[in-house]
Design an enzyme around this catalytic site. Structure first.
Site, short mmCIF file in Angstrom:
data_model
loop_
_atom_site.label_atom_id
_atom_site.label_comp_id
_atom_site.label_asym_id
_atom_site.label_seq_id
_atom_site.Cartn_x
_atom_site.Cartn_y
_atom_site.Cartn_z
CE LYS A 22 144.77 123.05 39.17
NZ LYS A 22 143.77 123.68 40.04
CG ASN A 23 144.40 126.25 42.97
OD1 ASN A 23 144.36 125.92 41.78
ND2 ASN A 23 143.66 125.68 43.89
CB CYS A 117 136.66 120.64 39.22
SG CYS A 117 138.36 120.10 38.97
NE ARG A 122 134.34 126.14 40.74
CZ ARG A 122 135.59 125.70 40.65
NH1 ARG A 122 135.88 124.67 39.89
NH2 ARG A 122 136.57 126.29 41.32
CG ASP A 306 140.88 122.26 46.19
OD1 ASP A 306 139.65 122.15 46.03
OD2 ASP A 306 141.53 123.18 45.66
NE ARG A 398 142.13 120.74 35.03
CZ ARG A 398 141.20 120.98 35.96
NH1 ARG A 398 140.28 120.09 36.20
NH2 ARG A 398 141.18 122.11 36.61
#
Ligand code: UD1
Length: 417
Positions: A22-23, A117, A122, A306, A398
């Site tokens: 995903k990232n 999230c 952030r 994560d 997600r």
């Protein structure tokens, strides 16, 4: 996905194939904007965040078409807009990569504040610091981040104050088409930083050192579209490895890069699991007598933040006292109260959580407050006696492709509504 319903207590067995990262995908899709041409990206995870990114690229003028569920063709030739806004931009964290990508191509970018999230603050100060040293000015007004380089982008020496995945990738995106050479020091070394650099180099960029803490970039004039295959997802793989441990099962996690899993593998072995590694798979055999350990999250190659909620769920079910220290984010234990609803005994003090186990988990109604918190609840529910209903399951969707089918294939009793 609204709810996930799990009847727990089954030992999961069999093999599961891991999807694309995903990232990495969330950085690589914006990176294709840098070429005025067509790119085809393979092994994309079939998840919501990717769909949001495709909507955003189309709103900028790109032509996107899925050749199959995991292959996306992006024609970035006719992108003329450099302002990204709308629901999809606000929903995902990775929309900040549009700043670096659009700045690189148009020397200006306007992007609505990203979502994602909530782990406490952030900040994006390191992204902005990098852009500034390359010659761009960044301002914020009416929820829009604007960055522009009136005299173009020039290579520079950039020392990041903190190790940041987002800032490393964003500065790399901005620097590849800048004039002259750029050095980025104190870089993040995550696999997706390397994957993005590999894509950019294939497009014609000149980047050296990705995967170390110093990246050197010689600016080039133009990049071309390419075909590229994304690496497997380290966090999805880790979640299924923990599923084997928490259910006392036996799972082979396939299509992965085992080296990316080293920090988790070491922890699972320390806790009493048996782990066998092959070239592109890892088999984890759990046991009923696992013991707690101490875990500290760190930037790669440390233990990934994560996977912190997932290992905390596991630790709650193991014997003894476990200490989990979150070193990356200010506020990433908000989900603990939901695990305690299932019978876990976890206390939190700031960035430290302490588990006292083994706790006998029992099914209850809980809420997924974010993506990996949701994954931790799924894992706890697989262990728990009776039925667990997880609300806000959209969070889990997600980041986990076909979680229902993948877990069913391992013998779980799971229904997604
Ligand atoms: C990415 C991941 C996220 C993961 C995180 C750390 C994506 C889309 N998200 O997020 O899942 O948890 O890496 O592995 O890839 N920081 C600053 N200033 C900045 C940027 C970051 O102080 O300008 C701090 C953050 O507050 C945090 C640390 O640096 O404490 C790491 O953040 P960063 O690596 O940037 O995370 P993201 O790229 O947002």
């Amino acid at each position: 996905m609204e709810q996930i319903i799990i009847n727990g207590g089954k030992k999961l067995k069999g093999s599961v194939c891991i999807s694309g990262a995903k990232n990495a995908a969330l950085a690589i899709i914006p990176a294709t904007i840098l070429a005025e041409g067509v790119s085809t990206i393979e092994n994309l995870p079939n998840i919501n965040d990717i769909k949001h990114l495709v909507i955003i690229l189309e709103s900028l003028g790109a032509k996107c078409s899925f050749l199959n569920e995991t292959t996306l063709k992006i024609d970035a030739t006719n992108i003329k807009k450099y302002r990204a806004e709308g629901d999809s931009v606000r929903k995902i964290r990775a929309s900040y990569y549009l700043l670096g990508a659009l700045l690189s191509r148009f020397k200006a970018a306007e992007v609505e504040m990203p979502g994602g999230c909530d782990f406490g603050g952030r900040p994006t100060d390191q992204h902005e610091k990098g852009f500034k040293l390359l010659g761009a000015t960044t301002t914020m007004s009416h929820g829009l981040i604007k960055t522009e380089a009136l005299n173009g982008l020039q290579g520079s020496n950039i020392l990041l104050d903190v190790v940041s995945v987002g800032a490393t990738i964003n500065v790399m995106l901005a620097a590849v088409l800048a004039e002259g050479s750029t050095t980025i020091e104190n870089c993040a070394r995550e696999p997706h930083v390397v994957d993005t650099a590999n894509l950019l180099n294939m497009m014609g960029a000149d980047i050296k050192g990705a995967g170390t803490n110093v990246i050197r970039i010689n600016g080039v004039k133009k990049l071309k579209g390419v075909n590229y295959t994304i690496i497997p997802d380290q966090i999805e793989a880790g979640t299924y490895m923990i599923a084997a441990a928490i259910t006392g099962g036996d799972i082979t996690v396939k299509n992965i890069i085992p080296q990316h899993m080293d920090p988790l593998t070491a922890k699972l072995v320390e806790m009493g699991c048996e782990v066998f590694e092959g070239d592109d798979y890892i088999r984890v055999r759990g046991s009923e007598n696992l013991t707690a350990a101490n875990v500290r999250t760190l930037a790669y190659p440390g233990f990934p933040t994560d996977l912190q909620p997932q290992i905390t769920a596991l630790m709650a079910t193991t014997d003894g006292i476990g200490v989990i220290t979150e070193s990356v984010w200010d506020n990433r234990f908000q989900y603990v109260s939901e695990l305690n609803r299932l019978g876990a005994n976890i206390t939190v003090d700031g960035r430290i959580a302490v588990t006292k186990g083994p706790s006998h988990l029992t099914g209850a109604k809980v809420t997924a407050i974010d993506l990996r918190a949701g994954a931790a609840l799924v894992l706890a529910a697989l262990n728990a006696e009776g039925m667990t209903v997880i609300d806000k399951a959209v969070q889990v969707g997600r980041g986990y492709e076909n979680i229902e089918q993948k877990l069913k294939g391992l013998g779980a009793d799971i229904t997604v509504i």
